[in-house]
Design a protein around this motif. Structure first.
Motif, PDB file in Angstrom:
ATOM      1  N   ASN A 101      -5.354-153.934  11.862  1.00 31.58           N
ATOM      2  CA  ASN A 101      -4.322-152.962  11.521  1.00 31.58           C
ATOM      3  C   ASN A 101      -4.737-152.272  10.225  1.00 31.58           C
ATOM      4  O   ASN A 101      -4.967-152.929   9.213  1.00 31.58           O
ATOM      5  CB  ASN A 101      -2.971-153.669  11.332  1.00 31.58           C
ATOM      6  N   ILE A 102      -4.823-150.948  10.276  1.00 31.60           N
ATOM      7  CA  ILE A 102      -5.185-150.150   9.112  1.00 31.60           C
ATOM      8  C   ILE A 102      -4.010-149.242   8.792  1.00 31.60           C
ATOM      9  O   ILE A 102      -3.554-148.482   9.648  1.00 31.60           O
ATOM     10  CB  ILE A 102      -6.443-149.295   9.389  1.00 31.60           C
ATOM     11  N   LEU A 103      -3.517-149.347   7.572  1.00 29.55           N
ATOM     12  CA  LEU A 103      -2.414-148.508   7.115  1.00 29.55           C
ATOM     13  C   LEU A 103      -2.905-147.649   5.954  1.00 29.55           C
ATOM     14  O   LEU A 103      -3.282-148.178   4.911  1.00 29.55           O
ATOM     15  CB  LEU A 103      -1.235-149.364   6.656  1.00 29.55           C
ATOM     16  N   ARG A 104      -2.901-146.345   6.156  1.00 27.45           N
ATOM     17  CA  ARG A 104      -3.180-145.410   5.061  1.00 27.45           C
ATOM     18  C   ARG A 104      -1.825-144.967   4.533  1.00 27.45           C
ATOM     19  O   ARG A 104      -0.906-144.714   5.310  1.00 27.45           O
ATOM     20  CB  ARG A 104      -3.971-144.213   5.588  1.00 27.45           C
ATOM     21  N   PHE A 105      -1.687-144.889   3.210  1.00 28.53           N
ATOM     22  CA  PHE A 105      -0.373-144.565   2.662  1.00 28.53           C
ATOM     23  C   PHE A 105      -0.486-143.890   1.302  1.00 28.53           C
ATOM     24  O   PHE A 105      -1.545-143.876   0.678  1.00 28.53           O
ATOM     25  CB  PHE A 105       0.482-145.836   2.548  1.00 28.53           C
ATOM     26  N   SER A 106       0.631-143.327   0.889  1.00 31.47           N
ATOM     27  CA  SER A 106       0.778-142.802  -0.467  1.00 31.47           C
ATOM     28  C   SER A 106       2.135-143.245  -0.993  1.00 31.47           C
ATOM     29  O   SER A 106       3.055-143.540  -0.229  1.00 31.47           O
ATOM     30  CB  SER A 106       0.662-141.280  -0.497  1.00 31.47           C
ATOM     31  N   PHE A 107       2.231-143.290  -2.308  1.00 29.57           N
ATOM     32  CA  PHE A 107       3.458-143.711  -2.966  1.00 29.57           C
ATOM     33  C   PHE A 107       4.408-142.532  -3.169  1.00 29.57           C
ATOM     34  O   PHE A 107       3.973-141.383  -3.296  1.00 29.57           O
ATOM     35  CB  PHE A 107       3.149-144.308  -4.339  1.00 29.57           C
ATOM     36  N   LYS A 108       5.678-142.855  -3.267  1.00 24.93           N
ATOM     37  CA  LYS A 108       6.669-141.854  -3.669  1.00 24.93           C
ATOM     38  C   LYS A 108       6.367-141.422  -5.098  1.00 24.93           C
ATOM     39  O   LYS A 108       5.892-142.218  -5.918  1.00 24.93           O
ATOM     40  CB  LYS A 108       8.088-142.431  -3.584  1.00 24.93           C
ATOM     41  N   ASP A 109       6.642-140.162  -5.399  1.00 22.41           N
ATOM     42  CA  ASP A 109       6.360-139.629  -6.736  1.00 22.41           C
ATOM     43  C   ASP A 109       7.034-140.429  -7.844  1.00 22.41           C
ATOM     44  O   ASP A 109       6.477-140.578  -8.926  1.00 22.41           O
ATOM     45  CB  ASP A 109       6.782-138.159  -6.834  1.00 22.41           C
ATOM     46  N   LYS A 134       4.408-141.783   2.435  1.00 19.62           N
ATOM     47  CA  LYS A 134       3.704-141.356   3.651  1.00 19.62           C
ATOM     48  C   LYS A 134       2.855-142.523   4.138  1.00 19.62           C
ATOM     49  O   LYS A 134       2.215-143.193   3.331  1.00 19.62           O
ATOM     50  CB  LYS A 134       2.814-140.150   3.330  1.00 19.62           C
ATOM     51  N   ILE A 135       2.869-142.740   5.460  1.00 20.73           N
ATOM     52  CA  ILE A 135       2.082-143.838   6.019  1.00 20.73           C
ATOM     53  C   ILE A 135       1.553-143.438   7.390  1.00 20.73           C
ATOM     54  O   ILE A 135       2.199-142.680   8.126  1.00 20.73           O
ATOM     55  CB  ILE A 135       2.927-145.132   6.094  1.00 20.73           C
ATOM     56  N   SER A 136       0.381-143.929   7.694  1.00 15.99           N
ATOM     57  CA  SER A 136      -0.232-143.699   8.995  1.00 15.99           C
ATOM     58  C   SER A 136      -0.885-145.002   9.440  1.00 15.99           C
ATOM     59  O   SER A 136      -1.530-145.679   8.640  1.00 15.99           O
ATOM     60  CB  SER A 136      -1.291-142.600   8.894  1.00 15.99           C
ATOM     61  N   ALA A 137      -0.713-145.361  10.692  1.00 19.46           N
ATOM     62  CA  ALA A 137      -1.259-146.616  11.205  1.00 19.46           C
ATOM     63  C   ALA A 137      -2.336-146.359  12.245  1.00 19.46           C
ATOM     64  O   ALA A 137      -2.190-145.499  13.108  1.00 19.46           O
ATOM     65  CB  ALA A 137      -0.146-147.447  11.816  1.00 19.46           C
ATOM     66  N   VAL A 138      -3.406-147.144  12.135  1.00 18.93           N
ATOM     67  CA  VAL A 138      -4.461-147.170  13.144  1.00 18.93           C
ATOM     68  C   VAL A 138      -4.656-148.630  13.526  1.00 18.93           C
ATOM     69  O   VAL A 138      -4.786-149.483  12.650  1.00 18.93           O
ATOM     70  CB  VAL A 138      -5.792-146.597  12.607  1.00 18.93           C
ATOM     71  N   ARG A 139      -4.622-148.909  14.803  1.00 19.00           N
ATOM     72  CA  ARG A 139      -4.825-150.277  15.273  1.00 19.00           C
ATOM     73  C   ARG A 139      -5.998-150.278  16.245  1.00 19.00           C
ATOM     74  O   ARG A 139      -6.133-149.363  17.051  1.00 19.00           O
ATOM     75  CB  ARG A 139      -3.554-150.785  15.940  1.00 19.00           C
ATOM     76  N   LEU A 140      -6.807-151.322  16.139  1.00 22.40           N
ATOM     77  CA  LEU A 140      -7.960-151.420  17.029  1.00 22.40           C
ATOM     78  C   LEU A 140      -8.243-152.874  17.339  1.00 22.40           C
ATOM     79  O   LEU A 140      -7.743-153.768  16.661  1.00 22.40           O
ATOM     80  CB  LEU A 140      -9.189-150.759  16.397  1.00 22.40           C
ATOM     81  N   SER A 141      -9.029-153.090  18.389  1.00 22.00           N
ATOM     82  CA  SER A 141      -9.333-154.457  18.785  1.00 22.00           C
ATOM     83  C   SER A 141     -10.638-154.504  19.571  1.00 22.00           C
ATOM     84  O   SER A 141     -10.987-153.550  20.272  1.00 22.00           O
ATOM     85  CB  SER A 141      -8.205-155.015  19.656  1.00 22.00           C
ATOM     86  N   ASP A 142     -11.304-155.636  19.473  1.00 27.23           N
ATOM     87  CA  ASP A 142     -12.474-155.874  20.320  1.00 27.23           C
ATOM     88  C   ASP A 142     -12.070-156.565  21.622  1.00 27.23           C
ATOM     89  O   ASP A 142     -12.896-156.808  22.488  1.00 27.23           O
ATOM     90  CB  ASP A 142     -13.539-156.671  19.581  1.00 27.23           C
ATOM     91  N   ASP A 143     -10.786-156.859  21.785  1.00 29.96           N
ATOM     92  CA  ASP A 143     -10.239-157.415  23.022  1.00 29.96           C
ATOM     93  C   ASP A 143     -10.008-156.247  23.974  1.00 29.96           C
ATOM     94  O   ASP A 143      -9.200-155.362  23.693  1.00 29.96           O
ATOM     95  CB  ASP A 143      -8.926-158.137  22.725  1.00 29.96           C
TER      96      ASP A 143
END
Length: 131
Positions: A4-12, A87-96
């Motif tokens: 699970n990869i979450l890219r994010f930024s904080f509130k000002d 702001k948040i964005s999720a990327v999920r990946l698996s070798d399954d």
């Protein structure tokens, strides 16, 4: 392995002290028993996308993912983390290569939402979120 990869930024309005507390909570979450690995730090992607930080954690399988999602350290961490995320964005990946894995992961997510409605409300309160 499920990652699970979450890219994010904080509130000002988030202070440097609050940012440090959020990153520390993420590091604790990424180091719980059910996580195989975790990385928390600066996002080095395209700055125009608006992300400043990234969280990445990997778990061995669905059973580990379920333990990870319900671990008290994870639940407590989200109470510290989520109120400060703009702001948040999720990327999920698996070798399954199980074609039904995405649906199984989503079912675990839905079960967590049902068990912890306050967690769902915290996710829904993130201004720029796919959740």
């Amino acid at each position: 392995m499920i990652v699970n990869i979450l890219r994010f930024s904080f509130k000002d309005a988030t202070t440097e002290k609050e940012k440090a507390a959020v990153l520390a909570a993420m590091r604790r979450t990424a180091s719980i028993e059910s996580a195989e690995f975790g990385v928390v730090g600066q996002d080095i992607g395209d700055p125009a996308e608006g992300f400043t930080h990234t969280y990445c954690a990997g778990v061995a399988d669905l059973a580990a993912l379920e333990r990870y999602m319900h671990d008290p350290v994870h639940l407590d961490g989200d109470r510290v983390i989520l109120p400060h995320i703009q702001k948040i964005s999720a990327v999920r990946l698996s070798d399954d290569m199980d074609p039904g894995l995405g649906a199984k992961v989503m079912a675990l997510h839905q079960a967590k939402v049902a068990k912890y409605p306050e967690w769902e409300a915290q996710l829904a309160a993130i201004p720029e979120s796919p959740f």
